[in-house]
Design a protein around this motif. Sequence first.
Motif, short mmCIF file in Angstrom:
data_model
loop_
_atom_site.label_atom_id
_atom_site.label_comp_id
_atom_site.label_asym_id
_atom_site.label_seq_id
_atom_site.Cartn_x
_atom_site.Cartn_y
_atom_site.Cartn_z
N LEU A 96 28.36 37.46 29.38
CA LEU A 96 27.39 38.50 29.05
C LEU A 96 27.34 38.70 27.55
O LEU A 96 26.27 38.81 26.94
CB LEU A 96 27.77 39.80 29.76
CG LEU A 96 26.93 41.02 29.39
CD1 LEU A 96 25.56 40.90 30.00
CD2 LEU A 96 27.58 42.29 29.84
N THR A 122 25.64 35.72 25.90
CA THR A 122 24.20 35.80 26.06
C THR A 122 23.61 36.87 25.16
O THR A 122 22.63 36.65 24.46
CB THR A 122 23.85 36.14 27.52
OG1 THR A 122 24.63 35.34 28.36
CG2 THR A 122 22.40 35.90 27.79
N SER A 123 24.25 38.05 25.17
CA SER A 123 23.58 39.12 24.44
C SER A 123 23.71 38.93 22.94
O SER A 123 22.77 39.22 22.21
CB SER A 123 24.06 40.50 24.90
OG SER A 123 25.44 40.51 25.07
N SER A 141 21.24 36.60 21.95
CA SER A 141 19.93 37.26 21.98
C SER A 141 19.72 38.12 20.74
O SER A 141 18.62 38.15 20.19
CB SER A 141 19.80 38.14 23.21
OG SER A 141 20.12 37.43 24.35
N TYR A 149 18.25 46.61 20.44
CA TYR A 149 18.90 45.80 21.47
C TYR A 149 20.42 45.82 21.26
O TYR A 149 21.19 45.96 22.22
CB TYR A 149 18.34 44.38 21.40
CG TYR A 149 18.73 43.48 22.54
CD1 TYR A 149 19.31 43.97 23.70
CD2 TYR A 149 18.49 42.11 22.46
CE1 TYR A 149 19.64 43.13 24.73
CE2 TYR A 149 18.82 41.27 23.50
CZ TYR A 149 19.40 41.78 24.62
OH TYR A 149 19.72 40.95 25.65
N GLY A 169 22.61 47.20 24.04
CA GLY A 169 23.39 46.13 24.63
C GLY A 169 24.87 46.37 24.47
O GLY A 169 25.66 46.13 25.40
N SER A 225 27.58 46.68 27.37
CA SER A 225 28.74 45.82 27.62
C SER A 225 30.04 46.60 27.55
O SER A 225 31.01 46.24 28.21
CB SER A 225 28.75 44.60 26.71
OG SER A 225 28.12 44.85 25.52
N GLU A 227 20.92 44.65 30.87
CA GLU A 227 20.44 43.27 30.72
C GLU A 227 19.32 42.98 31.71
O GLU A 227 18.43 42.20 31.44
CB GLU A 227 21.62 42.32 30.94
CG GLU A 227 21.45 40.98 30.30
CD GLU A 227 21.52 41.07 28.78
OE1 GLU A 227 21.17 40.09 28.15
OE2 GLU A 227 21.92 42.11 28.23
N GLU A 261 17.07 44.97 32.74
CA GLU A 261 15.87 45.75 32.44
C GLU A 261 15.58 46.82 33.49
O GLU A 261 14.45 47.05 33.87
CB GLU A 261 14.66 44.81 32.26
CG GLU A 261 14.91 43.74 31.22
CD GLU A 261 13.77 42.76 31.05
OE1 GLU A 261 12.73 42.98 31.66
OE2 GLU A 261 13.94 41.79 30.30
N ASN A 274 15.96 50.14 29.99
CA ASN A 274 15.21 49.00 29.48
C ASN A 274 14.42 49.33 28.23
O ASN A 274 13.49 48.64 27.87
CB ASN A 274 14.26 48.48 30.55
CG ASN A 274 13.35 49.56 31.05
OD1 ASN A 274 13.15 50.56 30.37
ND2 ASN A 274 12.80 49.39 32.22
N SER A 327 17.69 35.09 30.08
CA SER A 327 18.74 36.10 30.05
C SER A 327 18.47 37.22 31.05
O SER A 327 19.41 37.73 31.67
CB SER A 327 18.93 36.66 28.64
OG SER A 327 17.72 37.04 28.08
N GLY A 387 20.96 38.24 34.00
CA GLY A 387 21.40 39.63 34.13
C GLY A 387 21.20 40.15 35.53
O GLY A 387 22.09 40.77 36.12
#
Lengths: 606, 475, 82, 243
Positions: free
Chosen positions: B135, B138-139, B142, B161, B165, B169, B217, B219, B224, B246, B250
């Motif tokens: 995670l 990915t984030s 991103s 984000y 994010g 996490s 993640e 949304e 979101n 992603s 998620g």
Amino acid sequence: MEINLLWGVFGIFVLLPLAGSILSYLGKKFAIYIGIIFALIPTIMLYPFYAQNISELINIGVNINLVFDTTTWFFMLMIDTVAFASFLFAISCVKKKPEGFASLMLLSLAGANGVLMSRDFLSLYIFWEMMSWSAYLLILRSSGEYARRYLLFGILSAYFIIMGIGIFYYYTGSFLFSDSAGIPLMGWFWILFFLVVGFAVKMAVVPLHVWAPYAYSSEPSFVSFFSGGLSKLGTFGILMGMYGIAGLSILQGFGTFRDVSLFGYPFALLGAFTAFIGTILAIFQDDLRKLLAYSSIGQLGYVMVGLGLGTPLAVSGALFHAFNHAFFKSLLFLGAGAVIYRTGKYKISEMGGLGYRMPFTFLFVLFAIFALAGIPITSGFISKWMLYEAAIEKKFVIIAPLMLIASVGAFLYSFRILYGVFLGQLDKPYENIKEAPLPMLVAMGILMLPLLIFSIFPGWILEWIDDIMKSTGVGTIDYNTYSYYSSIGGANMLVLWIAFMLVFIVAMLIFLMKKARKVDQYDNYLAGESPPYVQLHAAHNFYKPLRDTWAPLLKYSIDRAYEKLSRFFVEGFEEIKKIYTENPQDYAAYLGIAFLLFLFIGWWLL
Amino acid sequence: MIAVHPVLLIAIPLFFAFLLPLIGLFSKKVLKYVVTGTIALNTIIALLVFREALNSPIFDILGGFKPPLGIVLMVGPLGGFIALIINMAGLIISIYGMEMKKEPLVKYYMLSLLLLMGANGMVLTGDLFNLFVFLEVTSIASYGLAAYNKDLKGFEGALKYVILGSIGSTFVLIGIALIYSQLRTLNMLDIATRLNEMDPYVKIVAFTSLFLGFGVEAEMFPLNTWVPETYDGAPHSVSAMFASMSAKAGIFALARVIFTIFAFTNYLWFVVIMGVLTVFFGEIIAYAQRDIKRMLAYSSIGQMGMILMGLGIGTTMAVEGAFFQMFSHAMAKALLFIAAGYMIYATQTEKMSEMKGIGRNPLIGIPLLIGILSILGMPPFIGFYGKFYILMGGFSEGYYAIIALFLAASLVEVAYYARFIKIAFEGGGKRYPSPKATVYIPLLLFAVIIVIFGVYPKPIFEILSHVTTFLTGGV
Amino acid sequence: MDLFTLVSLILIIAMLIAAVVAAEIKDLLSAAIAMGIVSLIVSILFYILQAPDVAITEASIGAGLSLAIMIFAIKHTERWEK
Amino acid sequence: MKRILGGVIAVLIFIVLALAFVHIPFGNIDLAEYHYYNPVDNEHTQDSVPQHYLDEGKKETGSTNIVTAVVVDYRGFDTLGEVTVLFLASTGVGSIMYIFEKEKRRKVRRANAVVETASKLLFGFIILFGAYIFVHGHLTPGGGFPGGAVIASSFLLLYLAYPRFHAEHKNLNIAESLAGLTFVGVGILGLFLAGYFLYNFLPFGLPTYLFSAGVIPVIYVAVGVKVGSELTGIVDAMMGVRE
């Protein structure tokens, strides 16, 4: 063997147009011709497949049921013929990107045929939506705004249908029409309500009709298919929903009012109002296409009346009228299309006298108008007569008068077309106008034939309808080749036809014996004087006194109500948008609140 | 013994991501081909892995230690399917990514490879802490990509984000810590079998933390808020990656948390409500947008809400629909973002009202129409089956009011897409430059996938028949 | 209360105070240093809890490098929060 | 208003989480009372994961330092992921800071002579210390991450002492790439040799010796180099920003 036959039928009526759709897209310049071929094959192939009864369960993960029976056949006959005629017509009038037109037309034809063949909700919905969006794209070719209106209502109808399907699925766990055992009455009510309302949108029943005048103003060759052909799918859907799936006994289970189901009656009433309102609005239109569109709304209102009443006579009448409407309304739209193609004008007030230059078009439109107004030498008479009788038989004092008034109104706007477009003084700019091109005339001729044939031999069509009535269990009516009988009379078309012809011949003889002299129209108006050119054609503000009478009511508009509603919603959306404040601190707070909320809910639930 | 190791799906992009700077020293021109080749290789492996996973779930033991001592990758049919989708979408998007001009290209390609790798890892892993690690991968990839444009909009989107994010996490980490403190294990299936040993309060806090963390993640509605700005500010190919890679990873992780680990069946209706709220707000706010990418971003939220709804309804049919929807949304939304990229490039503006007639070129117009129709759930495109199955699943559970709300929101969706179509196909626009091969090839590929599996969805449904085992806590 | 608990408690309270200061203070430089203090105390706590590996990492990365990076970042923007 | 609401939310979350955290066992716990389930072979074992690490770790990995055994061997894949996260962070910072790179450096005041001399002197020792930490990762506390951080801090010292100091980006990139490739390469090699990704395929040797524990020192050296160069890269990117 059976399944091969079914796949053969499915191949001819659905897959072939689909294949044709791709082919004609690749065909570019020849797209329309390819389209004609692929529309003609299903039309012709209908004849060998008459009175077949093929039904097959197919498992594609869930069971679906594809069927080819008389109901399918009957509706396909209308739709495919109309599609073929529309294609013929399109040869000379569709010039802009013909490949898009042809492929989308074939796609919607395939969708329509698929709808007619499906006896389960999954395939019905798939084909229904295919037909819907291809029609949307066809309207998009003319105007984005009109297309958007159509799409919104098309999807609204689809969502209503999906609600009906879903509730059906909730009770039965299946999509098959035949698995309908064991649904409680309340369940039936909601299923039928959603289904009928959903299909009624396609039939443009008031107050769900506001898309129709716009959608019917697009490309004429498509509109004739759309109004004549595709709107019949609404009829098919309601017939299937109310009588094919549920059946009379369940409808009557909701209670009856003079033998008519209390469920159907409001819809019949709505249909009568639709006929009335559509006609009234048609009278005051100046745009030829809009006039025909409102007239179409009105005529389909009659069909709705028949389907709602649900007596054998009424349903037969409704089906018969739907059949007639497919042909005469397509013919009218094509006629209008031919006139518009030649003149380039849409407004009735800007035309006039075209009958002298376009005699064949005039003739065809004249017959279509006879059928529409229900004049006996066309089959339009008998279907309307059946519907009146059905309403009168049960003494419905609101429905029957409304229908009769609407019928009178139909004369008014028919006359408007005849006089405003074809009769009267030929305007200067149209001096050298030519008759419509040959393919257009052929197309119109094809559509006129059934109207004439079935006016003498209504029994042929009643035979097919009888089959449908038997399979849906509504009950049957007495009929023979020339006539039908009901509890309060009936009609014998042969007698009527002969009587009409006699009167016609007598009138003709009188007309000839009096040694009529042809008087130039100019002389007729001006008593022989010859002033410089004046426009004598009175087409502006037609029916002004009538309009003045109706003025207080005409100021209420369903269109405007919808606009207000949509404006209200859009403003609301702008308000809701403010939730996303674009401030990260707020967002972090949302996160925190969400955590506490989720935790609270979790604590409470688990 | 396993024929193809799923770990290759993670190792290969990682290896090449580390190799790229070295290649970049010699030649910058080959980079894009290397990246596309890598993802193509990955897609082939994903296909092989998926084929094998269809027969029986694959457990790829890492480091030679049996779980739960070591980390294990667990690939069921559905995980393999989602991984295949992610790689396939990544492959097609990477063709569009070849057009990227903005320096530093090496970093762009590295980040996109690592985004792919992280998404793959999130889908494949069978270990909760490993899931967290991926995670993060990915984030963070991103975050870097979201700000890649290096303009104010990109920075703003990326910053939001980053904030949301990282809160998300952190919650995931808290949840994992709570679970580990109670059970002394991190393997998902081990946790699932021994869940009842946990203290109920801790269990719920842990679940909520994970739900919230992956919800960011995936949304989900109040979480979101980063989506529109991030999607808007990111480069176009990156927006496509977010929507198709992603976000899918998620939501699959969320599905794992809900079904594989916790299996709280009486919590599901709440998930349905969150799903329908997500749809509702996503679609309604999308209507009020004037910029194309923002509109697509909000529409993406709506689609993700639909998936969430399907998961929450929890019947076989609805969850099949949800997975189908993941597939269709990955394809269609990537298509639309790429098309939007072209349109913004051609018109030099993001305002939809100034894109008159942009769809008149059939190379753009036809894929665009197919994508939109698929998003709207029209048959015979793949978008239909997902939506229909979710709805029918919802009906069979009796969620009438929720579905009515959902359909109302869908109608709004139709309205704004129709508005866009109207503008895009209107005549009288100026002449636009015709699209390059790097634009129309991905568009056509996506469109072909959308049509083929829309007309013949049987293979997908055969895959999705494994949903039953997934729902009962299987892999 | 033994010495272990007492020291832990004092450290935890100090850490909490530093964290609140880091969140609330308007001077970003001070906030960054407060963050460094939090990391430092955390690393001491790790050490007390017999986790030397983590303690070393936390001290070098949390209290050292990330503090330096934050100070660089502040140097390039503004020192005072608005 | 918003401030108060935020405070209330924060306090509530704090309370809720604190209530959960009190359930975490603290101090001396009996690890034996846990048992685990192996989903691959579908067997329940009367053993807990931490207990297994403590009892069998030395034997199974050859590493004297159990923490290292867990971090690099049992959960080596996580470490690979964490290294990637750091790599991503440095890449991301590099990509964002790219626009500023070509601009001229501002004139800055030099540090005083004491700092300059001291940092020159200390620089080598700190690097040595960092290298020691990660080379001895499997024997003593520490490992790749702290070792790398220590190395990076030595560079930080240089940056502070010499404002014009600039580590060559290319070299840093090569270093981190090679280190990353080593890590992944070792993993893939394990996959080919033994069928398990990141398998410890080298001989374990004698415990407490420097050359022991198979691939663990290799990986830790790679991680150390990687972390060191990445953190230096981040510092460099941040220092490179000039208005």
